[in-house]
Design a protein around this motif. Structure first.
Motif, PDB file in Angstrom:
ATOM      1  N   TYR A  49      65.098 131.667  12.114  1.00  0.00           N
ATOM      2  CA  TYR A  49      64.121 132.175  13.008  1.00  0.00           C
ATOM      3  C   TYR A  49      63.062 133.118  12.866  1.00  0.00           C
ATOM      4  O   TYR A  49      62.063 133.336  12.808  1.00  0.00           O
ATOM      5  N   GLU A  73      60.823 126.061  19.450  1.00  0.00           N
ATOM      6  CA  GLU A  73      61.247 127.299  19.072  1.00  0.00           C
ATOM      7  C   GLU A  73      62.316 128.030  19.687  1.00  0.00           C
ATOM      8  O   GLU A  73      63.209 128.611  19.068  1.00  0.00           O
ATOM      9  N   GLN A  96      63.079 134.943  10.192  1.00  0.00           N
ATOM     10  CA  GLN A  96      62.562 135.041   8.653  1.00  0.00           C
ATOM     11  C   GLN A  96      61.022 134.214   8.944  1.00  0.00           C
ATOM     12  O   GLN A  96      60.140 134.630   8.451  1.00  0.00           O
ATOM     13  N   VAL A  97      61.171 133.291   9.663  1.00  0.00           N
ATOM     14  CA  VAL A  97      59.738 132.323   9.817  1.00  0.00           C
ATOM     15  C   VAL A  97      59.078 133.477  10.713  1.00  0.00           C
ATOM     16  O   VAL A  97      57.735 133.250  10.399  1.00  0.00           O
ATOM     17  N   GLN A  98      59.493 134.069  11.677  1.00  0.00           N
ATOM     18  CA  GLN A  98      58.640 134.969  12.525  1.00  0.00           C
ATOM     19  C   GLN A  98      58.044 135.891  11.576  1.00  0.00           C
ATOM     20  O   GLN A  98      56.702 136.458  11.736  1.00  0.00           O
TER      21      GLN A  98
END
Length: 103
Positions: free
Chosen positions: A26, A15, A28-30
């Motif tokens: 990162y 991560e 966007q994923v969160q």
């Protein structure tokens, strides 16, 4: 199944590397990860909807219960729309328009 300490450390390192290499991805994923348990939330909203519908159908016998049923239906529908909005693919935070960019 829980992760071991070694696996958790490896995941945290991945991560960190992802956040350093591609911060936009990162983020966007969160943002895409829904908080809590969406399955439980959907179940509660479905039960709230059905209960509200039952109360609404009792309107001829008791207008007060019918009004309460309408409020519960409205609450369940707005909660369901909130789940749909949060899980909509490509939706940018704080903006309307579905993530299509021009220019």
């Amino acid at each position: 199944m829980a992760l071991s300490d070694r696996e958790r450390k490896i995941l945290e390192e991945i991560e960190r590397q992802l956040a350093a290499e591609d911060p936009d991805f990162y983020r966007q994923v969160q943002e895409a990860a829904p908080p809590g348990r969406p399955g439980v939330r959907r179940m509660v909203l479905a039960l709230l909807f059905l209960f509200g519908l039952g109360l609404l159908l009792s309107f001829p016998r008791s207008p007060l219960l019918g009004a309460l049923g309408f409020l519960l239906l409205a609450l369940a529908i707005s909660g369901g729309l909130g789940l749909v909005r949060r899980s909509w693919p490509g939706r940018a935070r704080g903006g309307a328009g579905g993530g299509v960019r021009t220019g």
